[in-house]
Motif scaffolding. Structure first.
Motif, PDB file in Angstrom:
ATOM      1  N   THR A  54       0.844  -1.188   0.000  1.00 23.59           N
ATOM      2  CA  THR A  54       0.000   0.000   0.000  1.00 23.59           C
ATOM      3  C   THR A  54       0.877   1.236   0.000  1.00 23.59           C
ATOM      4  O   THR A  54       1.754   1.345   0.833  1.00 23.59           O
ATOM      5  CB  THR A  54      -0.964  -0.017   1.206  1.00 23.59           C
ATOM      6  N   ASP A  55       0.792   2.034  -0.998  1.00 25.43           N
ATOM      7  CA  ASP A  55      -0.172   2.171  -2.054  1.00 25.43           C
ATOM      8  C   ASP A  55       0.601   2.106  -3.377  1.00 25.43           C
ATOM      9  O   ASP A  55       1.549   2.871  -3.562  1.00 25.43           O
ATOM     10  CB  ASP A  55      -0.866   3.511  -1.837  1.00 25.43           C
ATOM     11  N   VAL A  73      -3.075  -2.021  -2.455  1.00 23.66           N
ATOM     12  CA  VAL A  73      -3.995  -0.891  -2.538  1.00 23.66           C
ATOM     13  C   VAL A  73      -3.589  -0.061  -3.737  1.00 23.66           C
ATOM     14  O   VAL A  73      -2.398   0.207  -3.945  1.00 23.66           O
ATOM     15  CB  VAL A  73      -3.922  -0.025  -1.266  1.00 23.66           C
TER      16      VAL A  73
END
Ligand SMILES: Nc1ncnc2c1ncn2[C@@H]1O[C@H](COP(=O)(O)OP(=O)(O)OP(=O)(O)O)[C@@H](O)[C@H]1O
Ligand SMILES: [Mg+2]
Lengths: 438, 579
Positions: free
Chosen positions: A237-238, A291
């Motif tokens: 993430t991310d 993500v």
């Protein structure tokens, strides 16, 4: 023999250029300036000139700063003592613990021979009906959460990680807010999972190029554990921050961008990382949950778009819920034939009816008269959203399927659902149907 | 090995700049030396004394001054018995064998023979000493699985020239490298023919009498394709669609059910997992046409997304060359390429490194002609012996943002004979296969009568019009007749265009069944119907849909099939309005 150079010819963006000989493509160097020491990597060789990308950024680098070639590519230590520890994107301790040097391994290694992969077969149970029923997560899947900034994607990631039955969790943070980093660390600690976790954290405050290393480091370590029969879950993430770092380097190198400034090889770059997800023949596995924030909530933006073409589906997080449209698990059919015989039917029927509900909502918004059928759909849609889509719902798959039948029976006649007669006879909750008909 | 040696002067990703002295050939293969390793590469541009080469491997570790060995040979495929049921990478390395030697990971610089050298094949000669042969003529054959694998005179015999067979091996068991014939050309030059030959992948094999027009349908057992947007043997088609719309699933279904002799799956720059499904499942599946394992008619060329980018381009050419080779044996070959966009992107990456002037979305200006030339390699041909063979090419396209107005989709649409456009809207609604019934098209003839197709399309179009109108005026503003048209269109969509890929019966519908069922459905569509209210009409069609879907799930010809058919007819009779 380490070769040392003192004349930097060009400094642009985070790329520096020196004249040097005997330098290997992708070799590492140490750049020492008044600001400190940073690693740098060779990204181009041309007629005696060597371009290096400096992980800590070029700020403060002087034309006479020292560049020392190390004779090897990027490496990361691999040992059991990594467990429970937190490192930076460059692999330095972030938790005040001792540095680890044992057993260095290369990163960004070659791909797995497809002949050594097996068909994924184990469902990862999450207790979230929108995942378990509609888009089942499977061990060794690579799957991002698509969402706009502000959605609770990190809590969702943490929740899935803690609920999943895996041996090891590796968290790669890229441009992570410091608060979010602490959230992950504290949550893992509270749930007693930190001792089976390894964190590589690049925060928003760190030099941007350093975030390029995070996926490779995480996945190289994951691969070693997987080869030792461990089931590893990697959280990234991310990934949009990773892609933006790629873009920055590409622009500095004056590459022709293909789409909104992103380099033409964005697809290959992302694929090289996501394809590390694997279920090994006779060894462990790597599952990747990532993500991908979508700038402007636009799924056609190059980062989510290229990601969607690589991953095995995506969870579309919007308004705090996993949207049935746009969400997809491409591996679900590998496992959902062996869960319960009504699983696939419930999955398809409920989504088709939910699509009908959405259309009815549009009609309603236009002020049209609602037919009997419309009213049924409206009732159904609301029940579906409240009882299934709400992320607070936490029930096992079988209960979620039963719940699905109950919702259908509260709203429709059996024939209206187009469910095969055989399943209707077996699963339709008769008493409720009778009750609502009365 | 040639003694032409060059020296690396630049490394930029997988592009090398190499200084050379002796002559080099455009597209010749060369090896970059990295210690003991030899990294395969191809000359793609020459400027003065510098050759620019794309390396089919990761270039990490190469240095300026490192040696490059030119071979003088173009990138070629090995063609001979033993190709079927294999899994190759884009450069034709057999992956299972590679796994035996190298373990879990691919190892750069490690190349293996495509065809097993130790295996022996039972050769039967079909020519005698003194015969004169031309390119495309067979010298004999060996059995390969269920096929008579023809052994050919060299495809390199110039057009119109005939060579004399001076010696031909007697029937017997030979390995592929065994010389089975010696030939003499008209200038007195001597040549050897073995059980296999090499052919440069970027040059089409043209050793046949003539090209014919593709007219015969290639049935896929997918209803919406065979009935509405058919594919022809020897034709071309494309499947563009946004991610997750179902391109790969469609191709997997086609590779399983298509009515052809041989299927070549070219997994180009896509997920490794998808190849694994085919690779692990096909050996277990029985091909209903032959009763043998499905793998025996299948060949996989896979260069997945994390494998070296330059080899993606090579992979589609390797695949089509092998397809052309089996066509020479009078077989019908289907080549499925997933995804052609990844190959186009590989071209784009290379073009960028070469600093060529970019076209739209940074694709090179020659993209269109490269795509056209690739699809041109499909076709039905009449062979020298009068029999016919075909190569059909179906390629997926992965347009950025799912928008078909982009260079790869547009260039492809210009050259293919059928377009199966997948729509995000339909896949979101789980209306699989998500081929858009109003936007797709085909120039080929299908398995059902054309006037029935016209009638069905008419209902689909009018139903869509009504649906659009209802969005403006509401259901209350729509006449009941129009509303019934809309319901009929939805009905046809639900029971015929949509098909359950994971149901043992529904997944594949034979052409006979398509003809039978479609004729009846069209009759229902044409039946005038009267209902008391729109709700009554909707309820009727919901019941009818459910019944016909049940019908789809039973085998044709059984008692249950007849029983459901009777029920359907009774239901329709109840609402039919007789003039
Ligand atoms: N005919 C079908 N029947 C049922 N489900 C389908 C069908 N086609 C696609 N799906 C569902 O959609 C998912 C994605 O399909 P697929 O992998 O074929 O998409 P794609 O178009 O190839 O995407 P990408 O471009 O990303 O490769 C499948 O895993 C499956 O769950
Ligand atoms: Mg696909």
């Amino acid at each position: 023999m380490h070769r040392v150079y003192h004349r930097i010819e060009r400094i642009a963006g985070n790329v520096i250029t020196v004249q040097a000989t005997g330098v290997a493509y992708r070799e590492l160097a140490q750049v020492t300036s008044a600001r400190g020491v940073s690693l740098a990597q060779v990204i181009r060789l041309e007629g005696g000139r060597v371009d290096l990308q400096v992980f800590a950024g070029s700020r403060g680098i002087a034309t006479d700063s020292q560049v020392r070639f190390l004779g090897h590519t990027m490496q990361v230590p691999f040992s059991q003592s990594l467990l429970g520890r937190v490192f930076t994107g460059g692999g330095q301790p972030r938790d005040g613990g001792p540095p680890i040097h044992e057993n260095p391994i290369g990163i960004g290694g070659p791909s797995v021979n497809p002949a050594k992969r097996i068909i994924p077969r184990n469902m990862v149970r999450t207790g979230i009906p929108m995942i378990d029923v509609f888009n089942t997560l499977v061990e060794s899947q690579k799957l991002p959460i698509f969402s706009v900034a502000g959605e609770p994607y990190n809590p969702l990631l943490a929740r899935i990680a803690l609920q999943a039955e895996v041996d090891l969790i590796i968290l790669g943070g890229m441009g992570l807010k410091h608060d979010d980093y602490l959230f992950f660390r504290d949550t893992l600690e509270r749930e007693g999972a930190l001792s089976r976790s390894i964190l590589f954290i690049h925060t928003a405050a760190d030099p941007i190029v350093e975030c390029l290393l995070v996926p490779d480091i995480c996945l190289a370590v994951a691969e070693q554990f997987a080869l030792k029969n461990q089931r590893v879950l990697v959280l990234l993430t991310d990934m949009t921050n990773f892609a933006d770092a790629l873009k920055e380097i590409a622009i500095t190198m004056e590459q022709i961008p293909s789409n909104r400034g992103y380099p033409g090889d964005l697809y290959s770059q992302l694929a090289a990382r996501y394809e590390k997800a694997v279920d090994f023949d006779t060894a462990g596995s790597i599952t990747i949950l990532a993500v991908t924030t979508m700038p402007g909530d636009d799924v056609t933006h190059p980062v989510p778009d290229n990601t969607g073409y690589i991953t095995e589906g995506q969870f579309y997080l919007r308004n705090g819920r996993i949207e049935p449209f746009g969400s997809l698990s491409r591996l679900k059919q590998l496992v959902n034939s062996r869960t319960r015989e009504d699983h696939r039917t419930i999955m398809n029927t409920m989504i088709q009816l939910y699509a009908g509900y959405k259309e009815t909502l549009e009609k309603q918004a236009m002020g049209f008269r609602m037919s009997d059928w419309d009213r049924k759909l409206l009732k159904y849609g609301r029940l579906f959203e409240d009882r299934m889509m709400d992320l607070r719902v936490n029930i096992p798959l079988e209960q979620a399927l039963d719940l699905g039948w109950r919702i259908l029976a509260e709203c429709f006649e059996p024939a209206e659902t187009a469910i095969p007669t055989r399943l209707i006879e077996k699963f339709w909750p008769g008493n409720i149907a009778a009750a609502t008909a009365a | 090995m040639s003694d032409n040696i060059g020296k690396i002067v630049g490394v930029n990703g997988n592009l090398l700049t190499v200084e050379f002295e002796k002559p080099v050939v455009q597209n010749e293969v060369a090896y970059a030396r990295l210690g003991d390793l030899r990294l395969k590469s191809e000359v793609i541009r020459v400027r003065g004394h510098y050759a620019e080469m794309q390396v089919f491997e990761d270039t990490t570790g190469l240095k300026e001054g490192d040696r490059v060995e030119f071979t003088g040979e173009l990138l070629s495929a090995e063609l001979g018995p033993g190709l079927l049921a294999q899994v190759f990478d884009g450069l034709q390395n057999p992956l299972p064998k590679l796994a035996e030697e190298c373990g879990f990971f691919l190892k750069r610089g490690h190349y293996l023979d495509a065809l097993p050298r130790d295996r022996r094949w039972a050769f039967t000669p079909t020519v005698e000493t003194g015969a004169s042969v031309t390119a495309g003529d067979a010298l004999g054959w060996v059995p390969e699985g269920i096929f008579r694998h023809r052994i050919f005179a060299p495809f390199s015999i110039p057009r119109g020239e005939r060579w004399t067979v001076e010696e031909i091996a007697p029937a017997g068991e030979y390995a592929v490298e065994h010389v089975v014939a010696r030939l003499r050309d008209p200038r007195g030059g001597r040549h050897e023919a073995r059980l296999f030959q090499r052919w440069p992948v970027k040059i089409p094999i043209r050793a046949f009498a003539e090209r014919l027009r593709p007219t015969e349908p290639l049935t896929t057992k997918i209803r919406i394709i065979d009935t509405l947007f058919p594919v022809a043997r020897g034709g071309t088609y494309c499947i563009p669609g946004p991610f997750g719309a179902g391109k790969t699933v469609l191709q997997q279904l086609t590779s399983r059910y298509a009515d052809v002799d041989i299927v070549i799956v070219a997994a180009c720059g896509e997920r490794a997992g998808e190849v694994v499904e085919t690779l692990r499942e096909f050996p277990e599946l029985v091909d209903p046409r032959t009763g043998r394992s499905l793998m025996e008619r299948t060949l996989i060329i896979c260069n997945t997304s994390s494998m070296p980018v330059a080899a993606r381009e090579a992979s589609v050419y390797t695949a089509v060359t092998i397809a052309e080779y089996y066509r020479q044996m009078g077989l019908n070959v289907l080549l499925l390429a997933d995804s052609t966009s990844r190959w186009a992107q590989a071209l784009r990456e290379m073009s960028g490194r070469l600093e060529e002037i970019p076209g739209e979305e940074a694709f090179p200006a020659y993209l269109e002609s490269v795509i056209a030339a690739f699809y041109e390699r499909a076709g039905v041909v009449r062979l020298n012996d009068g029999s016919t063979g075909s190569v059909t090419i179906g390629g997926t396209v992965s347009p950025a943002g799912g928008n078909f107005e982009e260079p790869v989709t547009q260039s492809t649409l210009k050259v293919v004979g059928a377009f199966h456009g997948l729509s995000r809207e339909r896949s979101d609604q789980r209306r699989y296969p998500a081929i858009h019934p109003l936007e797709s098209w085909s120039k080929y003839e299908g398995v059902v009568l054309v006037d029935q197709v016209a009638a069905a399309r008419d209902v689909l179009f009018r139903g869509n019009d009504v649906n659009q109108m209802m969005k403006v005026v509401g259901e209350e503003g729509t006449s009941i007749d129009d509303f019934v048209v809309y319901l009929k269109a939805e009905f046809l969509d639900a029971v015929y265009l949509q098909q359950d890929a994971y149901h043992p019966v529904d997944a594949a519908t034979s052409p006979e069944r398509q003809r039978y069922v479609f004729e009846r459905l069209v009759r229902i569509l044409k039946t005038p119907m009267r209902f008391e209210s729109k709700d009554a009409a909707r309820r009727f069609f919901q019941r009818l849909t459910q019944t016909v879907k049940d019908w789809n799930r039973v085998e044709m010809g059984g008692a249950e099939f007849a029983e459901i058919e009777r029920r359907v007819e009774a239901m329709v009779a109840e609402v039919a309005e007789y003039a």
